[in-house]
Design an enzyme around this catalytic site. Sequence first.
Site, PDB file in Angstrom:
ATOM      1  N   ASN B 116       0.809  -1.213   0.000  1.00  0.00           N
ATOM      2  CA  ASN B 116       0.000   0.000   0.000  1.00  0.00           C
ATOM      3  C   ASN B 116       0.845   1.267   0.000  1.00  0.00           C
ATOM      4  O   ASN B 116       0.653   2.166  -0.818  1.00  0.00           O
ATOM      5  CB  ASN B 116      -0.879   0.030   1.255  1.00  0.00           C
ATOM      6  CG  ASN B 116      -1.701  -1.225   1.390  1.00  0.00           C
ATOM      7  OD1 ASN B 116      -2.523  -1.518   0.532  1.00  0.00           O
ATOM      8  ND2 ASN B 116      -1.471  -1.979   2.449  1.00  0.00           N
ATOM      9  N   THR B 144       2.372  -8.077  -0.951  1.00  0.00           N
ATOM     10  CA  THR B 144       2.266  -7.966   0.492  1.00  0.00           C
ATOM     11  C   THR B 144       1.756  -9.264   1.049  1.00  0.00           C
ATOM     12  O   THR B 144       0.776  -9.813   0.562  1.00  0.00           O
ATOM     13  CB  THR B 144       1.356  -6.830   0.973  1.00  0.00           C
ATOM     14  OG1 THR B 144       1.104  -7.027   2.373  1.00  0.00           O
ATOM     15  CG2 THR B 144       0.016  -6.801   0.289  1.00  0.00           C
ATOM     16  N   ASP B 146       0.325  -9.610   3.744  1.00  0.00           N
ATOM     17  CA  ASP B 146      -0.894  -9.348   4.520  1.00  0.00           C
ATOM     18  C   ASP B 146      -2.164  -9.454   3.691  1.00  0.00           C
ATOM     19  O   ASP B 146      -3.260  -9.508   4.233  1.00  0.00           O
ATOM     20  CB  ASP B 146      -0.823  -7.951   5.144  1.00  0.00           C
ATOM     21  CG  ASP B 146       0.251  -7.846   6.209  1.00  0.00           C
ATOM     22  OD1 ASP B 146       0.622  -8.893   6.774  1.00  0.00           O
ATOM     23  OD2 ASP B 146       0.719  -6.727   6.477  1.00  0.00           O
ATOM     24  N   MET B 192       1.275 -12.936  11.376  1.00  0.00           N
ATOM     25  CA  MET B 192       1.324 -11.542  10.943  1.00  0.00           C
ATOM     26  C   MET B 192      -0.061 -11.061  10.502  1.00  0.00           C
ATOM     27  O   MET B 192      -1.011 -11.824  10.418  1.00  0.00           O
ATOM     28  CB  MET B 192       2.330 -11.392   9.815  1.00  0.00           C
ATOM     29  CG  MET B 192       3.777 -11.461  10.294  1.00  0.00           C
ATOM     30  SD  MET B 192       4.940 -11.284   8.911  1.00  0.00           S
ATOM     31  CE  MET B 192       6.384 -10.648   9.766  1.00  0.00           C
ATOM     32  N   GLY B 193      -0.142  -9.797  10.168  1.00  0.00           N
ATOM     33  CA  GLY B 193      -1.400  -9.183   9.756  1.00  0.00           C
ATOM     34  C   GLY B 193      -1.764  -8.121  10.771  1.00  0.00           C
ATOM     35  O   GLY B 193      -2.516  -8.359  11.693  1.00  0.00           O
ATOM     36  N   ARG B 194      -1.180  -6.952  10.585  1.00  0.00           N
ATOM     37  CA  ARG B 194      -1.288  -5.889  11.588  1.00  0.00           C
ATOM     38  C   ARG B 194      -2.728  -5.422  11.751  1.00  0.00           C
ATOM     39  O   ARG B 194      -3.257  -5.336  12.840  1.00  0.00           O
ATOM     40  CB  ARG B 194      -0.394  -4.734  11.156  1.00  0.00           C
ATOM     41  CG  ARG B 194      -0.219  -3.649  12.164  1.00  0.00           C
ATOM     42  CD  ARG B 194       0.654  -2.549  11.601  1.00  0.00           C
ATOM     43  NE  ARG B 194       2.072  -2.877  11.634  1.00  0.00           N
ATOM     44  CZ  ARG B 194       2.865  -2.940  10.581  1.00  0.00           C
ATOM     45  NH1 ARG B 194       2.377  -2.731   9.366  1.00  0.00           N
ATOM     46  NH2 ARG B 194       4.138  -3.219  10.709  1.00  0.00           N
ATOM     47  N   TYR B 299       9.141 -13.761  10.786  1.00  0.00           N
ATOM     48  CA  TYR B 299       9.751 -13.954   9.458  1.00  0.00           C
ATOM     49  C   TYR B 299       9.672 -15.400   8.958  1.00  0.00           C
ATOM     50  O   TYR B 299       9.757 -15.637   7.751  1.00  0.00           O
ATOM     51  CB  TYR B 299      11.224 -13.530   9.485  1.00  0.00           C
ATOM     52  CG  TYR B 299      11.467 -12.039   9.447  1.00  0.00           C
ATOM     53  CD1 TYR B 299      10.420 -11.123   9.377  1.00  0.00           C
ATOM     54  CD2 TYR B 299      12.760 -11.536   9.462  1.00  0.00           C
ATOM     55  CE1 TYR B 299      10.674  -9.755   9.343  1.00  0.00           C
ATOM     56  CE2 TYR B 299      13.017 -10.171   9.421  1.00  0.00           C
ATOM     57  CZ  TYR B 299      11.970  -9.290   9.365  1.00  0.00           C
ATOM     58  OH  TYR B 299      12.224  -7.933   9.322  1.00  0.00           O
ATOM     59  N   GLN B 301       7.243 -17.218   8.639  1.00  0.00           N
ATOM     60  CA  GLN B 301       6.084 -17.384   7.759  1.00  0.00           C
ATOM     61  C   GLN B 301       6.268 -16.697   6.414  1.00  0.00           C
ATOM     62  O   GLN B 301       5.899 -17.233   5.382  1.00  0.00           O
ATOM     63  CB  GLN B 301       4.800 -16.912   8.434  1.00  0.00           C
ATOM     64  CG  GLN B 301       4.664 -15.410   8.627  1.00  0.00           C
ATOM     65  CD  GLN B 301       3.706 -15.018   9.750  1.00  0.00           C
ATOM     66  OE1 GLN B 301       2.497 -15.088   9.608  1.00  0.00           O
ATOM     67  NE2 GLN B 301       4.276 -14.607  10.882  1.00  0.00           N
ATOM     68  N   ARG B 302       6.837 -15.497   6.420  1.00  0.00           N
ATOM     69  CA  ARG B 302       6.860 -14.771   5.152  1.00  0.00           C
ATOM     70  C   ARG B 302       8.094 -15.095   4.310  1.00  0.00           C
ATOM     71  O   ARG B 302       8.165 -14.726   3.142  1.00  0.00           O
ATOM     72  CB  ARG B 302       6.711 -13.274   5.384  1.00  0.00           C
ATOM     73  CG  ARG B 302       7.947 -12.558   5.833  1.00  0.00           C
ATOM     74  CD  ARG B 302       7.677 -11.055   5.965  1.00  0.00           C
ATOM     75  NE  ARG B 302       8.933 -10.331   5.979  1.00  0.00           N
ATOM     76  CZ  ARG B 302       9.066  -9.061   6.320  1.00  0.00           C
ATOM     77  NH1 ARG B 302       8.002  -8.359   6.670  1.00  0.00           N
ATOM     78  NH2 ARG B 302      10.236  -8.473   6.299  1.00  0.00           N
TER      79      ARG B 302
END
Lengths: 423, 423
Positions: B116, B144, B146, B192-194, B299, B301-302
Amino acid sequence: MSAQGDGNVLYAQSGGVSAVINATAAGLIDAVLADGPERKIFAARNGILGALQEELIDIAAEDPAELALLHQTPGGAFGSCRFKLPDADQDERPYRRLREVFRAHGIGHFFYNGGNDSQDTTNKIDAWFRAQGHPLNCIGLPKTVDNDLAGTDNCPGFGSVAKYIAVSVRECALDVASMCATSTKVFILEVMGRHAGWITAAGALARSAPEDAPHLLLFPEVAFDPGDFIARVRSQVERSGYCVVVASEGIRTAEGEFLAAAGGAGDAFGHAQLGGVAPHLAHQVQEAGLKTHWATADYLQRAARHIASGCDVEQACALGRSGWQLARTGASGVMLGIRRLSDAPYRWEVEPVELGSVANLEKCLPENFRSADGYDVTPECLAYLRPLVLGEAAPSYNPETGLPNYARLKCRLAEKKLPDYQP
Amino acid sequence: MSAQGDGNVLYAQSGGVSAVINATAAGLIDAVLADGPERKIFAARNGILGALQEELIDIAAEDPAELALLHQTPGGAFGSCRFKLPDADQDERPYRRLREVFRAHGIGHFFYNGGNDSQDTTNKIDAWFRAQGHPLNCIGLPKTVDNDLAGTDNCPGFGSVAKYIAVSVRECALDVASMCATSTKVFILEVMGRHAGWITAAGALARSAPEDAPHLLLFPEVAFDPGDFIARVRSQVERSGYCVVVASEGIRTAEGEFLAAAGGAGDAFGHAQLGGVAPHLAHQVQEAGLKTHWATADYLQRAARHIASGCDVEQACALGRSGWQLARTGASGVMLGIRRLSDAPYRWEVEPVELGSVANLEKCLPENFRSADGYDVTPECLAYLRPLVLGEAAPSYNPETGLPNYARLKCRLAEKKLPDYQP
């Protein structure tokens, strides 16, 4: 006294499970079933507890298609337990109960698949049955992700965790290396290994060049010095822009205090439940002005069948198979271990070891496997570790879901023949 | 104003990296190189910062064998950044500098691969060059983990995290299920996922039957109620012996406060650095008398390219390729997105969307994707998620080390032609 080839088979899983403990079960089950349909094979539900409570899962009742997936399924398919048998001279009741259950179901072979504490249980059972003159082949099968089990060059479960950690460190290092110019400069990965630094050491396998991550390994065998640690992190960040740390959950201060304890009451063996070293360290590094990410792998690492080591799966399976071959010869009071014949090319064989020489012992990372400064491994350690992560053993995937096919067993109990028993 | 097919190509990576952002780079690079050797392609070192500082990595200088591994390499191979360009009406200097650098190296095509915030940068650059009448094809490529990027049905990076989380939850659930009789009863995985619960939602893909784990999903979109949470954990443990929880790092109280913040000062965009929800929740559950394990994937996970989604890798690569096709037509001011044509069978196509409709927007998990009680997803959500984790895309492994072959690029900079510049 041995049961030779007679009798039914009881298998049980004990202690913390792993990505390949079911591969050992599969090796044993396949070998027993290959011997013909007359002999029954049971798995105790929740380890020795199921044996005491006469909760015996009837393997013959399982769907063969699901059973065929057992070798690629993580966790303990029949349930595990943390339960310590009392010494027989303190309390003989559980041993007498086991004899009743074994008699009622014609059990002539008992296999206990577990770590240090569990092999103590196997040893006690063997000794009591032997003293009673009751025929039983009582055999230990090794399992522990921590690799701290004595009597075996390496322990099934460890190779797969080592591969997970090595691959993950390599991946996370690429992540932090790309972020460090303007953002995260330090990544800390907390790994298992309460008293033994084998899993931490496996982080070093991530490197393909000497300057690669990980840059600092924090072993439970080495007293943690906060000031020295921060200085080394800072100097590594100055050198290459980022720093990757692999920290054992069990690192301790010079006074021997665990750096972080989860605050639980401990398990049945009195072990403290650890966790939380990574956020603790991350806080210290953040305070020093370096942006930090941290991960705590916990069950992620020991359940990660999707990235299991091919070598580990093969050994886990071979130990189960060999267990049955040995039991048929009438052996008892032994655990099967792995003997290393050479590092490169890696050659190994299965060998029986006396349970008494194994039970309750813990094999830490030897001093010559740790670098002089205490933050790295030696070439000897790398030579030991390398073969254990060789080979891939990816599970099959369901093309409809994109997820691994893991066995769904019915775990149907054989009909009980005895009154209830409360362990 | 467009550059049509003229000029060299500059590609840059921005924001948090993913397991497949390099696959987008590889798709673009392969497409440009396939067009012939006259045109140069550069990658900016550390995102827009490298463009400003004239640090342009010369792709032609890379070893083709290493470059061929780029599509299977996690992290950001050319370095990423968290850096916000000022508005041009506040400070025009960075825009003028970009124009100098682009002129000096004949850049006619600029690709910015990010989320974004990064697409806001792409949009600003496009607008300024357009206003100046300077020919540039300025194109956004989405990225991203997310999945909160507007203008695309799903975002490259997310599918692979979703697969990692789904597989890991299934694996860890088998672990805790085998331990729960005498030991750990609750497992909490922090993901994650703010602000958006997409990754948390992906945990639900772990189930193959309705009663399977995970049992509770904690979304950042739903206010966290500690009392209700503990009651639900307790009731789940009573029902099946254990409970698996997937918790977003960004869960908040009814007052809107993050449950846990890592205490950092935040990044360049003013986002708080989160982490530590899992130990926080685990402490609450332990207090309620239930032995708990927790993991924080961070990290892991991503960066987990080893368990990437085949669909995700394919889309990431396709977006890079399509970017070049589009740029050659003279398009600018657009981001390429994925348009879903059908759920099952899954069909999709690449489509351009206006950057202005994407920049700075955040796409949360819609209400009809969350169950009425707020702790689960709906069938609509599962239908959306399922195709994104389909297919495996395992990297090649080095048989000598047992580790994935990840690209080691030289990242040699093209000769500088301009004076230094301090962003």
